[in-house]
Scaffold this motif. Structure first.
Motif, short mmCIF file in Angstrom:
data_model
loop_
_atom_site.label_atom_id
_atom_site.label_comp_id
_atom_site.label_asym_id
_atom_site.label_seq_id
_atom_site.Cartn_x
_atom_site.Cartn_y
_atom_site.Cartn_z
N SER A 1 -10.54 6.43 -1.12
CA SER A 1 -10.93 6.21 0.27
C SER A 1 -9.79 5.56 1.04
O SER A 1 -8.86 4.99 0.46
CB SER A 1 -12.17 5.32 0.34
N LEU A 2 -9.90 5.63 2.38
CA LEU A 2 -8.90 5.02 3.25
C LEU A 2 -9.45 3.78 3.96
O LEU A 2 -8.72 3.13 4.71
CB LEU A 2 -8.44 6.03 4.30
N ASP A 3 -10.73 3.48 3.72
CA ASP A 3 -11.37 2.38 4.45
C ASP A 3 -11.77 1.21 3.54
O ASP A 3 -12.46 0.29 3.97
CB ASP A 3 -12.60 2.88 5.20
N GLY A 4 -11.37 1.25 2.29
CA GLY A 4 -11.69 0.17 1.37
C GLY A 4 -12.94 0.39 0.54
O GLY A 4 -13.24 -0.40 -0.36
N SER A 5 -13.68 1.44 0.84
CA SER A 5 -14.89 1.72 0.06
C SER A 5 -14.54 2.27 -1.31
O SER A 5 -13.49 2.87 -1.50
CB SER A 5 -15.79 2.70 0.81
N PRO A 32 -9.43 3.86 -6.97
CA PRO A 32 -9.20 2.73 -6.07
C PRO A 32 -8.90 3.21 -4.65
O PRO A 32 -8.31 4.27 -4.44
CB PRO A 32 -7.98 2.04 -6.68
N SER A 33 -9.29 2.41 -3.67
CA SER A 33 -9.03 2.73 -2.27
C SER A 33 -7.55 2.57 -1.96
O SER A 33 -6.85 1.75 -2.55
CB SER A 33 -9.85 1.82 -1.37
N THR A 75 1.34 2.90 5.07
CA THR A 75 0.80 2.78 6.42
C THR A 75 -0.70 2.50 6.42
O THR A 75 -1.26 2.17 7.48
CB THR A 75 1.06 4.06 7.23
N ILE A 76 -1.37 2.64 5.28
CA ILE A 76 -2.83 2.46 5.24
C ILE A 76 -3.12 0.98 5.02
O ILE A 76 -3.07 0.48 3.89
CB ILE A 76 -3.44 3.33 4.12
N LYS A 77 -3.38 0.28 6.06
CA LYS A 77 -3.58 -1.17 6.02
C LYS A 77 -5.07 -1.53 5.95
O LYS A 77 -5.90 -0.80 6.46
CB LYS A 77 -2.95 -1.84 7.25
#
Length: 321
Positions: free
Chosen positions: A245-249, A254-255, A319-321
């Motif tokens: 995922s890209l949103d931490g879910s 792993p995200s 870039t995925i913060k």
């Protein structure tokens, strides 16, 4: 400017000190020279004095019986020990500074070595090949991080004026950083013998004033997309989002959110920082390190992705913060 004019004539003993850390390195080096000279004088001078003072003057002369002196033996062992520990700690502090980039890195550049040239790729997609005599442009007064790798054999990125040196190793990322104090041109040498044209593997770092570098950096670039843009496209093409995922879910794996630079704990109990080398290994050989709490479900991409593909994916993940 020729290769040699980067080192002014006023600096005949050492290259110019183009960074603040260069001053610290030179200070330690000067201390080592002076302390070695003092030690040499004490040792050789003492030996010479004893040879003269206690020279036998006749054939039947007997040496005096001399007992040991505990205090003297302690001093000549303890004092050098303290000095050596001090030198070790001093060197360790400087080494940590040289090897640990600051948090506020201004510019990050991928530099790839090969026989017998360098390629540098900027975050905005600009790419240059050293055989075209393009300098490696960096901002003066700001920190720059160089991410190194090699296409063929081991090379080495050495900038005498910055007092930094780091090997470029095939199949692995290494890094080096520096912060030039003033605008100017500085020579980069390869200091690992890499073949018949090793001695000609020279490039120039051109430190530009910050505003001039910003204008150059944001000017029209050669590539249509940045490495991160290309990585985002590849991330979608390989359906990576179906597991990460890209949103931490939490899903299968792993995200990607906040992954780069984070601490990772693995199923075998070991730990690592999610830097470029870790991400490269995880992309190409996903079973090398299994994150704790996750099953080894990701396919192996070694042989399916080029080195540039991997670099682009890593730049996107950053870039995925």
């Amino acid at each position: 400017m020729s290769w040699f004019t980067a080192f002014p004539a006023t600096s005949s003993f050492m290259p110019i000190q183009a960074t603040e850390l260069a001053k610290e390195v030179d200070l330690l080096y000067a201390f080592l020279l002076v302390s070695s000279l003092v030690s040499f004088v004490i040792l050789v001078g003492g030996m010479t004095w004893f040879l003269i003072r206690f020279k036998r003057t006749s054939v039947d002369q007997k040496s005096a019986y001399i007992t040991h002196n505990n205090f003297a033996e302690f001093l000549w062992s303890f004092i050098p020990l303290v000095i050596m520990v001090g030198i070790f700690y001093w060197g360790m502090v400087i080494f940590e500074k040289l090897r640990t980039p600051p948090e506020n890195i201004s510019t990050e550049i991928h530099v790839t070595a090969e026989q017998w040239a360098w390629t540098y790729r900027y975050a905005n997609g600009k790419e240059f090949y050293s055989s075209a005599n393009d300098p490696l442009r960096v901002p003066a007064g700001k920190s720059t991080k160089i991410i190194l790798t090699s296409k063929d054999v081991i090379h080495s990125f050495f900038v005498p004026a910055f007092r930094v040196k780091q090997d470029a190793v095939p199949g692995k990322y290494t890094q080096v950083w520096f912060e030039p104090k003033e605008p100017g041109k500085y020579v980069v040498f390869c200091t690992e013998y890499c073949g018949t044209k090793h001695s000609g593997m020279l490039i120039t770092i051109e430190a530009l004033p910050a505003d001039e570098f910003a204008a150059w950096f944001h000017a029209e670039k050669k590539g249509a997309d940045t490495p991160a843009d290309k990585g985002k496209t590849l991330f979608a093409q390989k359906a990576c989002a179906s597991c990460h995922s890209l949103d931490g879910s939490r899903i299968v794996g792993p995200s990607m959110k906040g992954l780069f630079g984070s601490a990772r704990k693995f199923a075998d109990g070991s730990n690592a920082k999610a830097d470029e080398t870790y991400l490269r290994e995880s992309i190409l050989v996903s079973t090398a390190k299994i994150v704790e709490g996750y099953a080894p479900a990701m396919p192996v991409f070694q042989g399916q992705l080029s080195d540039e593909d991997v670099e682009n994916l890593i730049e996107y993940i950053k870039t995925i913060k």
